[in-house]
Design an enzyme around this catalytic site. Structure first.
Site, PDB file in Angstrom:
ATOM      1  N   GLN A 184       1.103  -1.157  -0.037  1.00  0.00           N
ATOM      2  CA  GLN A 184      -0.079  -0.062  -0.032  1.00  0.00           C
ATOM      3  C   GLN A 184       0.885   1.136  -0.056  1.00  0.00           C
ATOM      4  O   GLN A 184       0.357   2.293  -0.115  1.00  0.00           O
ATOM      5  CB  GLN A 184      -0.913  -0.060   1.221  1.00  0.00           C
ATOM      6  CG  GLN A 184      -0.270   0.278   2.438  1.00  0.00           C
ATOM      7  CD  GLN A 184      -1.115  -0.028   3.704  1.00  0.00           C
ATOM      8  OE1 GLN A 184      -1.544  -1.228   3.927  1.00  0.00           O
ATOM      9  NE2 GLN A 184      -1.486   1.125   4.292  1.00  0.00           N
ATOM     10  N   CYS A 243      -5.112   0.514   3.551  1.00  0.00           N
ATOM     11  CA  CYS A 243      -5.348  -1.100   3.723  1.00  0.00           C
ATOM     12  C   CYS A 243      -6.668  -1.530   3.557  1.00  0.00           C
ATOM     13  O   CYS A 243      -6.724  -2.777   3.144  1.00  0.00           O
ATOM     14  CB  CYS A 243      -4.872  -1.332   5.144  1.00  0.00           C
ATOM     15  SG  CYS A 243      -5.675  -0.573   6.666  1.00  0.00           S
ATOM     16  N   HIS A 299      -6.457  -2.239  11.278  1.00  0.00           N
ATOM     17  CA  HIS A 299      -5.768  -2.321  10.231  1.00  0.00           C
ATOM     18  C   HIS A 299      -6.618  -3.693   9.212  1.00  0.00           C
ATOM     19  O   HIS A 299      -6.859  -4.624  10.115  1.00  0.00           O
ATOM     20  CB  HIS A 299      -4.457  -2.652  10.505  1.00  0.00           C
ATOM     21  CG  HIS A 299      -3.798  -3.081   9.336  1.00  0.00           C
ATOM     22  ND1 HIS A 299      -3.497  -2.306   8.121  1.00  0.00           N
ATOM     23  CD2 HIS A 299      -2.963  -4.414   9.156  1.00  0.00           C
ATOM     24  CE1 HIS A 299      -2.737  -2.832   7.413  1.00  0.00           C
ATOM     25  NE2 HIS A 299      -2.142  -4.185   7.882  1.00  0.00           N
ATOM     26  N   ASN A 356      -1.197  -9.718   4.261  1.00  0.00           N
ATOM     27  CA  ASN A 356      -1.036  -8.217   4.640  1.00  0.00           C
ATOM     28  C   ASN A 356      -0.791  -7.470   3.293  1.00  0.00           C
ATOM     29  O   ASN A 356      -0.810  -8.027   1.882  1.00  0.00           O
ATOM     30  CB  ASN A 356       0.149  -8.058   5.662  1.00  0.00           C
ATOM     31  CG  ASN A 356      -0.023  -6.813   6.243  1.00  0.00           C
ATOM     32  OD1 ASN A 356      -0.821  -5.943   6.049  1.00  0.00           O
ATOM     33  ND2 ASN A 356       0.988  -6.593   7.258  1.00  0.00           N
TER      34      ASN A 356
END
Length: 295
Positions: A95, A109, A246, A265
């Site tokens: 990101q 995110c 997150h 992630n």
């Protein structure tokens, strides 16, 4: 500046070494490793800017949104499952890839989590794994109360896509900053009908739904050093807050010395391809608000 960065790096290195020493004594179920967060002079500010899911706001926005309707049609889930080998998951993205973490940051995110779930559902429909455009959502979903690089919610991304559609990453590349909306309806690659919520804190239903549906967008608390410097093993950290900040993507689950979730992630390969998070403990709030698109 260089001396300050060195001091920060040494402090984090001592934390990592101590933790791994204790892990070797079976006091922890996972190990830590140095990564791109280790020597940031403005580390807390920059790191926290990447964590943009507001738990209180999300709870408020969820009021009045119905849960998914559950029935006995859910298939019996196997003991372990991972959607990655079946083609449902694109390679890990970053990101902040266009802005060095020591200078810039983009708290997008939630868009990466939403896009990951959309990519899985598109593959389920078409058999084609196509990277979709996070930038499309960064630039264009403001009317749905998202804030570009300043945070938002995956479910708002699904609402935007249900009304407009979404373009491919190739046609609308990621820049890690907010720009004018350049969405073109004629070149959209995917569309959804809305989204479903998985009942909060029910990790069995969460597991069964993940197996039945595909990758699911989730929220976690990522402020603990154990998450920040995670390297290997199953993350079980009892003092990790369940107040989420997150967004990530649940892509599977399994079991070894602990049951775990497999989580993708959006911090690039320098941080790691995935993280295994303890299952059955609402680890870092992972079971609070899973959500996925309806295609």
């Amino acid at each position: 500046m260089r001396a300050s960065r060195r001091m920060i790096w040494e402090t984090n290195q001592r934390l990592i070494r101590q933790h791994n020493l204790e892990a070797g004594m079976d006091k922890h179920t996972f190990t830590l490793g140095m990564n791109q967060f280790g020597d940031m002079v403005r580390q807390p500010t920059i790191y926290n800017a990447l964590l943009t899911v507001n738990a209180a706001e999300e709870e408020k926005r969820l009021d009045g949104i119905p849960l998914s309707k559950w029935n006995c049609s859910l298939s019996a889930a196997p003991e372990t499952w991972d959607w990655r080998p079946y083609g449902y998951v694109t390679p890990v993205k970053n990101q902040d890839e266009e802005q060095p973490l020591s200078f810039g940051h983009c708290g997008s995110c939630y868009e990466f989590a939403a896009v990951g779930s959309l990519e899985g559902q598109l593959f389920k429909q078409t058999g084609k794994l196509l990277p979709l455009s996070e930038q499309n959502l960064v630039d264009c979903s403001g009317d749905y109360h998202n804030n570009g690089c300043g945070g938002g919610l995956a479910m708002r991304c699904f609402s935007y896509v249900s009304d407009h559609g979404i373009m491919s990453e190739r046609k609308y590349p990621y820049t890690a900053e907010v720009g004018p909306c350049e969405y073109q309806n004629a070149t959209k690659e995917a569309w959804c009908k809305g989204f479903n919520r998985v009942p909060s804190l029910d990790e069995k239903v969460f597991r069964d739904t993940l197996y039945e549906v595909g990758p699911i967008a989730v929220s976690v608390n990522a402020t603990h050093p154990s998450f920040k410097f995670y390297k290997d093993g199953v993350l079980y950290q009892p003092d990790c807050s369940t107040r989420t900040n997150h967004a990530v993507l649940a892509v599977g689950y399994g079991s070894s010395y602990l049951d775990y979730w497999i989580v993708k992630n959006s911090w690039g390969t320098g941080w790691g391809r995935d993280i295994l998070m303890a299952r059955g403990y609402n680890q870092c709030g992972i079971a609070r608000r899973p959500v996925y698109p309806i295609m």
